[in-house]
Design a protein around this motif. Structure first.
Motif, PDB file in Angstrom:
ATOM      1  N   ARG A 161       0.848  -1.191   0.000  1.00 49.32           N
ATOM      2  CA  ARG A 161       0.000   0.000   0.000  1.00 49.32           C
ATOM      3  C   ARG A 161       0.888   1.246   0.000  1.00 49.32           C
ATOM      4  O   ARG A 161       1.980   1.232   0.553  1.00 49.32           O
ATOM      5  CB  ARG A 161      -0.891  -0.005   1.242  1.00 49.32           C
ATOM      6  N   PRO A 162       0.423   2.347  -0.604  1.00 52.03           N
ATOM      7  CA  PRO A 162       1.223   3.573  -0.583  1.00 52.03           C
ATOM      8  C   PRO A 162       1.237   4.198   0.819  1.00 52.03           C
ATOM      9  O   PRO A 162       0.468   3.803   1.687  1.00 52.03           O
ATOM     10  CB  PRO A 162       0.496   4.481  -1.570  1.00 52.03           C
ATOM     11  N   LYS A 163       2.112   5.165   1.000  1.00 53.72           N
ATOM     12  CA  LYS A 163       2.394   5.758   2.308  1.00 53.72           C
ATOM     13  C   LYS A 163       1.130   6.110   3.105  1.00 53.72           C
ATOM     14  O   LYS A 163       1.041   5.817   4.293  1.00 53.72           O
ATOM     15  CB  LYS A 163       3.230   7.028   2.087  1.00 53.72           C
ATOM     16  N   GLU A 164       0.139   6.715   2.448  1.00 51.27           N
ATOM     17  CA  GLU A 164      -1.045   7.229   3.151  1.00 51.27           C
ATOM     18  C   GLU A 164      -1.848   6.111   3.823  1.00 51.27           C
ATOM     19  O   GLU A 164      -2.497   6.330   4.843  1.00 51.27           O
ATOM     20  CB  GLU A 164      -1.992   7.976   2.192  1.00 51.27           C
ATOM     21  N   THR A 165      -1.829   4.915   3.216  1.00 48.75           N
ATOM     22  CA  THR A 165      -2.659   3.840   3.767  1.00 48.75           C
ATOM     23  C   THR A 165      -1.812   2.717   4.356  1.00 48.75           C
ATOM     24  O   THR A 165      -2.335   1.670   4.735  1.00 48.75           O
ATOM     25  CB  THR A 165      -3.577   3.244   2.672  1.00 48.75           C
ATOM     26  N   TYR A 166      -0.503   2.932   4.440  1.00 47.62           N
ATOM     27  CA  TYR A 166       0.410   1.889   4.920  1.00 47.62           C
ATOM     28  C   TYR A 166       0.534   1.971   6.440  1.00 47.62           C
ATOM     29  O   TYR A 166       0.957   2.993   6.972  1.00 47.62           O
ATOM     30  CB  TYR A 166       1.776   2.092   4.257  1.00 47.62           C
ATOM     31  N   ASP A 167       0.139   0.917   7.102  1.00 40.61           N
ATOM     32  CA  ASP A 167       0.266   0.877   8.563  1.00 40.61           C
ATOM     33  C   ASP A 167       1.720   0.512   8.891  1.00 40.61           C
ATOM     34  O   ASP A 167       2.152  -0.614   8.643  1.00 40.61           O
ATOM     35  CB  ASP A 167      -0.699  -0.179   9.126  1.00 40.61           C
ATOM     36  N   PRO A 168       2.487   1.433   9.458  1.00 39.05           N
ATOM     37  CA  PRO A 168       3.912   1.159   9.672  1.00 39.05           C
ATOM     38  C   PRO A 168       4.182   0.133  10.778  1.00 39.05           C
ATOM     39  O   PRO A 168       5.322  -0.274  10.973  1.00 39.05           O
ATOM     40  CB  PRO A 168       4.479   2.525  10.060  1.00 39.05           C
ATOM     41  N   HIS A 169       3.134  -0.295  11.481  1.00 43.11           N
ATOM     42  CA  HIS A 169       3.364  -1.223  12.600  1.00 43.11           C
ATOM     43  C   HIS A 169       3.071  -2.668  12.245  1.00 43.11           C
ATOM     44  O   HIS A 169       2.988  -3.512  13.123  1.00 43.11           O
ATOM     45  CB  HIS A 169       2.513  -0.794  13.797  1.00 43.11           C
TER      46      HIS A 169
END
Ligand SMILES: [Zn+2]
Length: 597
Positions: free
Chosen positions: A390-398
């Motif tokens: 997913r792109p940055k806006e929808t990417y859950d970094p955890h």
């Protein structure tokens, strides 16, 4: 340099056109009837049988291997705050821990901030702590869990770090041992009777409550730990020119508890089936073999399947396997990009395949982790994994997998989270990369960018440790690594001219060199174990050069005349010898090979 013959490029377009969304959807639907797939369960066996039958339908001859795995299966967990007031909190258990009785127990709860773990008394108490403690995604890493265990903690309530989706609990584990334990590392498996996870939102409230004092809770965390017999499915498409050499395409079948695994990894298994179906149609044009393995024991079993396979077929893997290509979490809803590619000798081929198959130019590279069945680093294989995300806006970094979807390892990882169009894109990338690895006459390895990154890492380690350079430093090792960088450039140039000449004898020589350079440098840059053993799980393999990474701890010690300093110093000198030797062997091999070409 990747020279894929023109006819192979045409074939790739033909194979891409053959990818069937209808067939993949049908396979996905069928596989989704069985999860959750706990390792050792009848559901897992059924899923394996479905995969086997489908491979047979495609004309392959799959085999089911059976092995014993030491598994902790969490059965149920319950958390009730009993003081200052009665509240039930939703929770999920860890996958590697001890067990309470089915009745559970009640005791005092205290909050320990990350920097105080190891300093604050907690015997017999339930400790509320932060998952983010060591900055890693999976959990309480960096020996903190074992420290709490040593201090006699009765149970842990871990506050989920996911503030992107603060109302979920991801199914996580902190297993400190990779694969089945040995007498030497059995004691590293967590035995704290209860480790429960609460959401980020609930955790914030519990933290306040505990900090005010007088908090008590009743917890149940019932887990079953025992040896189980697991199935493991393998098949092979034999190459025509170098059949003994093979690419290991692999992915896991099992899912964590309470998770349907649609995008981790039912989508991956569906993709592997499609890759197998299409490759097998073109087996007469395959140069090297493609071996396909479906692992079990991945989630609750500490990567039991892939580590067992490494043990059982070690010699064949060490001497014949070109690369391990791990397929995990493709086809995720909203995964419209490829965020990053892992550093390895395959980096250039990965970038080329992604671009050729999708037009996407991958701009970020990362040091790979061991997380997705990277069980072959001791053996020296490159560990390749690349999927859309997913792109940055929808990417859950955890989250680790599922392309950054917030639902990863939760009950929300449902049927609708897989997108068949995106799965098709992923299968295009996979076919492209497998075909390159299997069919480029000169193996498409290039060590130059990998070498550059290794030098940067070693220099960063040294810069953090200048305080003790009179006692211990990496200067000579860095020189050795710099020589490796220079030689990697020469090797790359030689590989290019050999590929253009297409002299079979020279191709054989350069391929052997390209393969063995990795056998020397991969175990020292990724693993802290010997070549037949598994990397320790403290950092999930995310720590580069784990053998010597404690140089930073050595530099932070107050007293260089203390016994602790000398013990660690002794260890680090020995480990530095191992790392230097990895580079030395690789450098000598490249020099000797270049002389004969
Ligand atoms: Zn997975």
């Amino acid at each position: 340099m990747i020279l894929l013959p023109e006819r192979d490029k045409e074939l790739l377009r033909e194979m891409e056109a053959d990818i069937s969304k209808e067939l993949m959807q049908k396979n996905f639907d069928e596989l989704m009837e069985y999860p959750p797939l706990h390792s050792g369960s009848p559901e897992e066996e059924k899923a394996i049988q479905v995969l086997k039958r489908k491979l047979e339908d495609y004309g392959l001859e799959p085999k089911i291997l059976r092995f014993e795995a030491y598994i902790t299966d969490p059965k149920m967990a319950k958390l009730t705050v009993t003081a200052p007031q009665l509240i039930e909190i939703q929770t999920t258990p860890y996958r590697q821990a001890g067990s309470t009785t089915p009745e559970g127990f009640e005791t005092e709860v205290i909050y320990i901030p990350p920097e105080m773990i190891g300093y604050q008394e907690c015997r017999g108490k339930i400790v509320l702590c932060e998952q983010r403690t060591s900055g890693d995604w999976m959990g309480l890493q960096g020996k903190l869990l074992l420290k709490l265990q040593e201090m006699g903690v009765a149970g842990l309530i871990v506050i989920e770090q996911d503030d992107f989706m603060p109302t979920v609990c991801h199914q996580r584990a902190d297993f400190s041992v990779s694969g089945n334990p040995t007498p030497e590392n059995f004691h590293l498996i967590p035995t704290i009777p209860a480790i429960l996870h609460v959401s980020n939102r609930d955790g914030a409230k519990l933290r306040k409550m505990a900090q005010s004092g007088g908090m008590k809770a009743h917890i149940i965390s019932f887990a079953e730990t025992r040896w189980k017999r697991l199935p493991l499915l393998v098949t092979e498409i034999r190459g025509k020119k170098e059949p003994e050499k093979f690419i290991l395409v692999n992915g896991h079948v099992d899912t964590p508890p309470y998770c349907l695994g649609s995008t981790d990894n039912i989508s991956g298994d569906t993709a592997i089936l499609e890759v197998a179906r299409i490759l097998n149609k073109h087996r007469d044009k395959l140069r090297r073999s493609v071996r396909i393995a479906f692992w079990t024991g991945h989630e609750i079993g500490k990567y039991a399947g892939s580590t067992w396979y490494n043990d059982a077929f070690w010699h064949d893997l060490r001497y014949n396997c070109v690369a391990s290509y791990n397929i995990d979490s493709p086809g995720v809803d909203g995964a419209t990009t490829v965020r990053e590619a892992p550093y390895s000798e395959v980096l250039e081929a990965v970038l080329e395949s992604v671009k050729d198959a999708t037009g996407i130019v991958v701009e970020h590279y990362r040091w790979p982790t061991r997380a997705g069945d990277g069980s072959f680093w001791g053996t020296g294989l490159p560990h390749v994994s690349v999927t859309t995300s997913r792109p940055k806006e929808t990417y859950d970094p955890h989250v680790n997998y599922s392309g950054g979807g917030w639902w990863w390892h939760t009950p929300y990882e449902t049927y609708d989270k897989m997108d068949i169009n995106i799965l098709k894109t992923d299968v295009k990338i996979e076919l492209n990369l497998v075909w390159r690895l299997a069919n480029c006459p000169v193996i498409p390895f290039n060590y130059t960018q990998y070498a550059e990154r290794m030098i940067n890492i070693l220099e960063e380690m040294q810069a953090k440790s200048e305080k003790i350079n009179g006692y211990y430093n990496l200067y000579h090792l860095i020189d050795e690594a710099k020589e490796f960088r220079v030689l990697s450039g020469k090797l790359e140039a030689a590989a290019k001219s050999v590929a253009e000449e297409s002299d079979q004898k020279k191709i054989t020589k350069i391929n052997s060199c390209l393969l063995w350079v990795g056998r020397y440098v991969n175990p020292v840059s990724h693993s802290d174990a010997d070549i037949a053993n598994q990397v320790s799980m403290e950092t999930f393999g995310a720590q580069p050069f784990p053998r010597i990474s404690e140089i930073v701890d050595l530099a932070q010690m107050t007293l260089h005349q203390s016994a602790e300093f000398k013990f660690l110093h002794t260890k680090l000198v020995r480990e530095r010898n191992m790392v230097e030797d990895g580079f030395y062997q690789a450098n000598e091999l490249i020099k000797a090979t270049l002389e004969t070409l």
